[in-house]
Design a protein around this motif. Structure first.
Motif, PDB file in Angstrom:
ATOM      1  N   LEU A   1      61.753  51.896  37.127  1.00 58.95           N
ATOM      2  CA  LEU A   1      62.401  52.699  36.095  1.00 58.95           C
ATOM      3  C   LEU A   1      63.173  51.815  35.129  1.00 58.95           C
ATOM      4  CD1 LEU A   1      63.188  55.444  34.905  1.00 58.95           C
ATOM      5  CD2 LEU A   1      65.059  55.515  36.567  1.00 58.95           C
ATOM      6  N   ASN A   2      63.911  50.854  35.659  1.00 52.94           N
ATOM      7  CA  ASN A   2      64.669  49.936  34.805  1.00 52.94           C
ATOM      8  C   ASN A   2      63.751  49.111  33.915  1.00 52.94           C
ATOM      9  OD1 ASN A   2      67.169  50.819  35.713  1.00 52.94           O
ATOM     10  ND2 ASN A   2      67.252  49.314  37.360  1.00 52.94           N
ATOM     11  N   GLU A   3      62.608  48.673  34.458  1.00 54.04           N
ATOM     12  CA  GLU A   3      61.642  47.924  33.652  1.00 54.04           C
ATOM     13  C   GLU A   3      61.101  48.783  32.518  1.00 54.04           C
ATOM     14  OE1 GLU A   3      58.735  46.612  36.478  1.00 54.04           O
ATOM     15  OE2 GLU A   3      60.084  45.104  37.359  1.00 54.04           O
TER      16      GLU A   3
ATOM     17  N   GLU B   1      69.523  49.801  44.103  1.00 59.67           N
ATOM     18  CA  GLU B   1      69.017  49.096  42.920  1.00 59.67           C
ATOM     19  C   GLU B   1      67.797  48.240  43.239  1.00 59.67           C
ATOM     20  OE1 GLU B   1      69.889  49.405  39.683  1.00 59.67           O
ATOM     21  OE2 GLU B   1      71.220  51.010  40.316  1.00 59.67           O
ATOM     22  N   ASN B   2      67.587  47.915  44.507  1.00 55.63           N
ATOM     23  CA  ASN B   2      66.446  47.094  44.898  1.00 55.63           C
ATOM     24  C   ASN B   2      65.206  47.924  45.228  1.00 55.63           C
ATOM     25  OD1 ASN B   2      67.911  44.665  44.661  1.00 55.63           O
ATOM     26  ND2 ASN B   2      68.835  45.034  46.650  1.00 55.63           N
ATOM     27  N   ALA B   3      65.349  49.242  45.204  1.00 55.45           N
ATOM     28  CA  ALA B   3      64.210  50.108  45.506  1.00 55.45           C
ATOM     29  C   ALA B   3      63.148  49.940  44.425  1.00 55.45           C
ATOM     30  CB  ALA B   3      64.660  51.564  45.582  1.00 55.45           C
ATOM     31  N   ASN B   4      61.902  49.963  44.834  1.00 60.26           N
ATOM     32  CA  ASN B   4      60.797  49.775  43.885  1.00 60.26           C
ATOM     33  C   ASN B   4      60.872  50.760  42.730  1.00 60.26           C
ATOM     34  OD1 ASN B   4      59.747  47.685  45.377  1.00 60.26           O
ATOM     35  ND2 ASN B   4      58.280  48.957  46.469  1.00 60.26           N
ATOM     36  N   ILE B   5      61.164  52.009  43.024  1.00 66.36           N
ATOM     37  CA  ILE B   5      61.171  53.026  41.965  1.00 66.36           C
ATOM     38  C   ILE B   5      62.296  52.787  40.969  1.00 66.36           C
ATOM     39  CG2 ILE B   5      62.534  54.759  43.208  1.00 66.36           C
ATOM     40  CD1 ILE B   5      60.080  56.593  41.843  1.00 66.36           C
TER      41      ILE B   5
END
Length: 91
Positions: free
Chosen positions: A66-68, A58-62
């Motif tokens: 994606l969540n943003e 969940e901390n991965a940039n991608i």
């Protein structure tokens, strides 16, 4: 891009690169270095083959990006509903 150019970018001789592709599989580090040399994200392709439900970092940039984007999309959909309602457009 030629194999020789990829090998040069990786700092290896072209023969070594050719030998990598004769193997039944590649070590992750080699795949990583090839991706850097080609300026291509192989991991992006590999994640398409992960089984459904496999937890991601969940901390991965991608994942964060994606969540943003999902949140922004949700907000835009809410705004569209409000505009449609204000204009008397039924969904």
């Amino acid at each position: 891009m030629t194999q020789a150019e990829v090998a040069r970018r990786m700092g290896i001789i072209p023969n070594s690169l050719a030998n990598y592709f004769k193997q039944p599989s590649l070590q992750f580090g080699i795949l990583w270095n090839i991706g850097l040399a080609l300026e291509y994200d192989f991991l992006k392709e590999l994640t398409n083959y992960y089984p459904a439900g496999l937890p991601f970092n969940e901390n991965a940039n991608i994942i964060r990006e994606l969540n943003e984007k999902k949140e922004a999309l949700d907000e835009m959909q809410k705004e569209i509903r409000i505009y449609k309602s204000a204009l008397g457009i039924q969904e």
